[in-house]
Enzyme design. Sequence first.
Site, PDB file in Angstrom:
ATOM      1  N   ASN A  67       0.802  -1.438   0.008  1.00  0.00           N
ATOM      2  CA  ASN A  67       0.067  -0.137   0.007  1.00  0.00           C
ATOM      3  C   ASN A  67       0.887   1.254   0.136  1.00  0.00           C
ATOM      4  OD1 ASN A  67       0.456  -1.198   2.655  1.00  0.00           O
ATOM      5  ND2 ASN A  67      -0.570   0.721   3.503  1.00  0.00           N
ATOM      6  N   HIS A  68       2.098   1.132   0.262  1.00  0.00           N
ATOM      7  CA  HIS A  68       2.783   2.307   0.456  1.00  0.00           C
ATOM      8  C   HIS A  68       3.817   2.449  -0.725  1.00  0.00           C
ATOM      9  CE1 HIS A  68       2.342   3.420   4.569  1.00  0.00           C
ATOM     10  NE2 HIS A  68       2.376   2.243   4.995  1.00  0.00           N
TER      11      HIS A  68
END
Length: 256
Positions: A67-68
């Site tokens: 997700n980053h």
Amino acid sequence: MRILFIGDIVGNPGRMIVEQKLPELQKEYHPDLIIANAENASNGRGLTPKLAEALFDANIDILTMGNHVWDNREILGYIENERRIVRPANYPKGVPGLGYTLVKVNQAQIAVINLIGRVFMGDYDSPFTTADQILSEIEPVTPHIFIDFHAEATSEKLALAHYLDGRVSAVVGTHTHVQTADEQIFPGGTAYLTDVGMCGPVNSIIGMKKEQVLQRFLTQMPVRLEVEQGPAMLNALFLELTEQGKAASIKRITLK
Ligand SMILES: [Fe+2]
Ligand SMILES: [Fe+2]
């Protein structure tokens, strides 16, 4: 085929312990392929081209994300031309980068796939149907298939792994930064671990400064989180696969 998979590398402490301990791990396990999750390599948020190159120079072959992945915008142009980085395959169509990559290992090939979960995460395409689509492309090419499933919920991780049992070599979880103790080989021959853990500061809240994380929880105010300093640990998983792409052994690794 011998695979070493290294958990989310968090900031400087994570990168330093990987660079320090990887030679020992290579001596002990003789991996043919080293994969690492690098979504938190740049100060806990994303990855830069320079850091990616440093990790490749440290003998890591493939970097997976999560997700980053877009936190550091420098990655945008770089990821389009770099076949050694995979970002979640179930992101919307048209986003930069690859969702899976094929790697030559000795005389064989392995596919490394990155998927992201939806429970407590975001509004992504189904990791289940995305896996089906990708497998329809890969299965004719190779039986060696490794999946980094970047997800929060244990049930979603177990569900995907059982869904794919016998069709892939391994489903290994990332994202929680806490290593679980449930490594196993499923009846169909798929290796599984709910979460491989992280490489980062031990005395922290999943890698970040405790005071800042606590302030967030106590006040519900936005607080910028920084990577904690101090002694670090390395979490990883070692796998051996048969020529048929089945898991032959699975071993969790924690080094401090
Ligand atoms: Fe992470
Ligand atoms: Fe994550």
